[in-house]
Design a protein around this motif. Structure first.
Motif, PDB file in Angstrom:
ATOM      1  N   THR A 100       0.811  -1.224   0.000  1.00 35.61           N
ATOM      2  CA  THR A 100       0.000   0.000   0.000  1.00 35.61           C
ATOM      3  C   THR A 100       0.843   1.273   0.000  1.00 35.61           C
ATOM      4  N   ASN A 101       2.165   1.127  -0.027  1.00 42.35           N
ATOM      5  CA  ASN A 101       3.059   2.275  -0.123  1.00 42.35           C
ATOM      6  C   ASN A 101       3.041   2.775  -1.566  1.00 42.35           C
ATOM      7  N   ASP A 102       2.485   3.957  -1.796  1.00 41.68           N
ATOM      8  CA  ASP A 102       2.329   4.486  -3.150  1.00 41.68           C
ATOM      9  C   ASP A 102       3.653   4.650  -3.885  1.00 41.68           C
ATOM     10  N   LEU A 103       4.741   4.773  -3.158  1.00 44.45           N
ATOM     11  CA  LEU A 103       6.046   4.976  -3.789  1.00 44.45           C
ATOM     12  C   LEU A 103       6.767   3.674  -4.086  1.00 44.45           C
ATOM     13  N   CYS A 104       6.170   2.552  -3.707  1.00 42.69           N
ATOM     14  CA  CYS A 104       6.819   1.248  -3.858  1.00 42.69           C
ATOM     15  C   CYS A 104       6.404   0.620  -5.184  1.00 42.69           C
ATOM     16  N   THR A 105       7.266   0.733  -6.182  1.00 42.54           N
ATOM     17  CA  THR A 105       6.995   0.153  -7.491  1.00 42.54           C
ATOM     18  C   THR A 105       8.175  -0.698  -7.936  1.00 42.54           C
ATOM     19  N   CYS A 106       7.907  -1.606  -8.844  1.00 45.20           N
ATOM     20  CA  CYS A 106       8.925  -2.548  -9.295  1.00 45.20           C
ATOM     21  C   CYS A 106      10.017  -1.831 -10.093  1.00 45.20           C
ATOM     22  N   LEU A 107      11.261  -2.257  -9.863  1.00 44.86           N
ATOM     23  CA  LEU A 107      12.411  -1.674 -10.550  1.00 44.86           C
ATOM     24  C   LEU A 107      12.869  -2.548 -11.716  1.00 44.86           C
ATOM     25  N   GLY A 108      12.028  -3.502 -12.085  1.00 44.96           N
ATOM     26  CA  GLY A 108      12.398  -4.375 -13.184  1.00 44.96           C
ATOM     27  C   GLY A 108      13.270  -5.528 -12.717  1.00 44.96           C
ATOM     28  N   ILE A 113      16.210  -5.795 -11.629  1.00 43.17           N
ATOM     29  CA  ILE A 113      17.069  -5.612 -10.455  1.00 43.17           C
ATOM     30  C   ILE A 113      16.262  -5.519  -9.160  1.00 43.17           C
ATOM     31  N   CYS A 114      14.943  -5.551  -9.252  1.00 42.22           N
ATOM     32  CA  CYS A 114      14.094  -5.362  -8.076  1.00 42.22           C
ATOM     33  C   CYS A 114      14.164  -6.589  -7.170  1.00 42.22           C
ATOM     34  N   LEU A 115      14.116  -6.338  -5.864  1.00 46.20           N
ATOM     35  CA  LEU A 115      14.154  -7.411  -4.874  1.00 46.20           C
ATOM     36  C   LEU A 115      12.758  -7.797  -4.390  1.00 46.20           C
ATOM     37  N   CYS A 116      11.738  -7.440  -5.175  1.00 48.97           N
ATOM     38  CA  CYS A 116      10.354  -7.606  -4.726  1.00 48.97           C
ATOM     39  C   CYS A 116       9.906  -9.062  -4.659  1.00 48.97           C
ATOM     40  N   GLY A 117      10.502  -9.929  -5.463  1.00 47.25           N
ATOM     41  CA  GLY A 117      10.108 -11.335  -5.430  1.00 47.25           C
ATOM     42  C   GLY A 117       8.857 -11.651  -6.232  1.00 47.25           C
ATOM     43  N   MET A 118       8.362 -10.697  -7.035  1.00 47.16           N
ATOM     44  CA  MET A 118       7.219 -11.015  -7.877  1.00 47.16           C
ATOM     45  C   MET A 118       7.629 -12.054  -8.916  1.00 47.16           C
ATOM     46  N   ASN A 119       6.689 -12.907  -9.313  1.00 47.96           N
ATOM     47  CA  ASN A 119       6.999 -13.945 -10.294  1.00 47.96           C
ATOM     48  C   ASN A 119       7.459 -13.351 -11.618  1.00 47.96           C
ATOM     49  N   ILE A 120       6.863 -12.228 -12.002  1.00 53.57           N
ATOM     50  CA  ILE A 120       7.241 -11.522 -13.219  1.00 53.57           C
ATOM     51  C   ILE A 120       7.562 -10.083 -12.840  1.00 53.57           C
ATOM     52  N   HIS A 121       8.779  -9.640 -13.121  1.00 55.61           N
ATOM     53  CA  HIS A 121       9.134  -8.261 -12.836  1.00 55.61           C
ATOM     54  C   HIS A 121       8.547  -7.349 -13.908  1.00 55.61           C
ATOM     55  N   ALA A 122       8.005  -6.237 -13.478  1.00 54.36           N
ATOM     56  CA  ALA A 122       7.395  -5.282 -14.406  1.00 54.36           C
ATOM     57  C   ALA A 122       7.757  -3.880 -13.957  1.00 54.36           C
ATOM     58  N   ASP A 123       8.674  -3.262 -14.657  1.00 54.31           N
ATOM     59  CA  ASP A 123       9.175  -1.944 -14.292  1.00 54.31           C
ATOM     60  C   ASP A 123       8.035  -0.947 -14.136  1.00 54.31           C
ATOM     61  N   GLY A 124       7.941  -0.327 -12.956  1.00 51.36           N
ATOM     62  CA  GLY A 124       6.936   0.692 -12.689  1.00 51.36           C
ATOM     63  C   GLY A 124       5.627   0.179 -12.123  1.00 51.36           C
ATOM     64  N   ARG A 130       2.996  -1.437  -9.473  1.00 52.81           N
ATOM     65  CA  ARG A 130       2.838  -1.589  -8.030  1.00 52.81           C
ATOM     66  C   ARG A 130       3.040  -3.053  -7.676  1.00 52.81           C
ATOM     67  N   HIS A 131       3.675  -3.302  -6.536  1.00 45.89           N
ATOM     68  CA  HIS A 131       3.985  -4.677  -6.156  1.00 45.89           C
ATOM     69  C   HIS A 131       2.732  -5.451  -5.747  1.00 45.89           C
ATOM     70  N   ILE A 132       2.643  -6.673  -6.238  1.00 47.24           N
ATOM     71  CA  ILE A 132       1.495  -7.536  -5.978  1.00 47.24           C
ATOM     72  C   ILE A 132       1.960  -8.986  -6.023  1.00 47.24           C
ATOM     73  N   TRP A 133       1.480  -9.781  -5.086  1.00 44.88           N
ATOM     74  CA  TRP A 133       1.880 -11.188  -4.991  1.00 44.88           C
ATOM     75  C   TRP A 133       0.656 -12.051  -4.689  1.00 44.88           C
ATOM     76  N   THR A 134       0.786 -13.347  -4.922  1.00 41.19           N
ATOM     77  CA  THR A 134      -0.270 -14.259  -4.498  1.00 41.19           C
ATOM     78  C   THR A 134      -0.191 -14.424  -2.984  1.00 41.19           C
ATOM     79  N   ALA A 135      -1.337 -14.641  -2.366  1.00 41.06           N
ATOM     80  CA  ALA A 135      -1.374 -14.806  -0.906  1.00 41.06           C
ATOM     81  C   ALA A 135      -0.568 -16.029  -0.485  1.00 41.06           C
ATOM     82  N   ALA A 136      -0.583 -17.092  -1.292  1.00 47.93           N
ATOM     83  CA  ALA A 136       0.160 -18.308  -0.958  1.00 47.93           C
ATOM     84  C   ALA A 136       1.655 -18.027  -0.894  1.00 47.93           C
ATOM     85  N   TYR A 137       2.145 -17.201  -1.811  1.00 51.08           N
ATOM     86  CA  TYR A 137       3.571 -16.882  -1.828  1.00 51.08           C
ATOM     87  C   TYR A 137       3.960 -16.058  -0.606  1.00 51.08           C
TER      88      TYR A 137
END
Length: 216
Positions: free
Chosen positions: A178-186, A188-199, A201-208
């Motif tokens: 919910t942090n408006d400034l937290c977006t994927c960096l492509g 190099i991002c450490l977000c752990g999303m299955n697919i990185h998408a530059d710009g 907002r971070h989103i993950w499955t609840a199971a993950y």
């Protein structure tokens, strides 16, 4: 679930908008003094219009069309919002889905059903519009966002305790930052999303997210 982040956001925002629209329809019915237009809950019919029909018209949903008809008889902010939202939904579904098959679903149900087949950038546009429309309706009706904060778990990208669950269908949830400034960096991002998408907002499955450690 290995969907693109834009597709996940679109599905999440559409699902939230669908809920908000139901509340808005109830308000319009109340304002119009209508009684039980749901009747026996008639079967939803295919909404996609023929090529010779106006794409901003009704979508052959007997429930939605009944509410839509009421909006032309009353002059209120809720009626105006419902009329604008349903018209745009019809247009958006037609122009986004193209020749994808139209089963017996309303425009928003069609978009939800086929969103994984829509190109990521188109899904991103759907996500943005649905989020904006959902916000307008919820502000109008004084509804909360429907998101449920997750205490004690930090976002791997921004390290804040800023995660919340959000519905994506009747049985599944996703987790968003919910942090408006937290977006994927492509890549190099450490977000752990299955697919990185530059710009995105971070989103993950609840199971993950359930495998992450709770912050100390």
């Amino acid at each position: 679930m290995n969907a693109h982040p834009h597709s996940l956001h679109a599905a999440t925002n559409l699902w939230s908008l669908d809920t908000a629209l139901r509340h808005l329809a109830d308000r319009v019915r109340s304002e119009a003094g209508a009684r039980d237009i749901y009747g026996d809950g008639g079967t939803l019919q295919a909404w996609r219009p023929r090529p010779d029909r106006n794409p901003t018209g009704g979508h052959a949903d007997p429930i939605g069309d009944a509410v839509l008809g009421m909006t032309y008889r009353i002059d209120t902010p809720c009626a105006d919002r419902y009329r604008a939202a349903t018209a745009t939904l019809c247009w958006l579904a037609i122009h986004t889905l193209g020749d994808l098959p139209a089963e017996n679903r309303t425009p928003i149900q069609q978009l939800l059903h086929h969103i994984d087949m829509v190109p990521p950038q188109a899904a991103a546009e759907v996500a943005r519009w649905a989020a904006d429309e959902d916000r307008r309706i919820r502000e109008l009706l004084h509804l909360d966002t429907g998101q449920q904060p997750i205490p004690g778990v930090t976002c791997p990208a921004c390290s804040r305790v800023s995660l919340a669950t959000s519905g994506i269908n009747a049985t599944s949830t996703v987790v968003v930052c919910t942090n408006d400034l937290c977006t994927c960096l492509g890549d190099i991002c450490l977000c752990g999303m299955n697919i990185h998408a530059d710009g995105a907002r971070h989103i993950w499955t609840a199971a993950y997210v359930s495998t992450w450690k709770v912050a100390a």
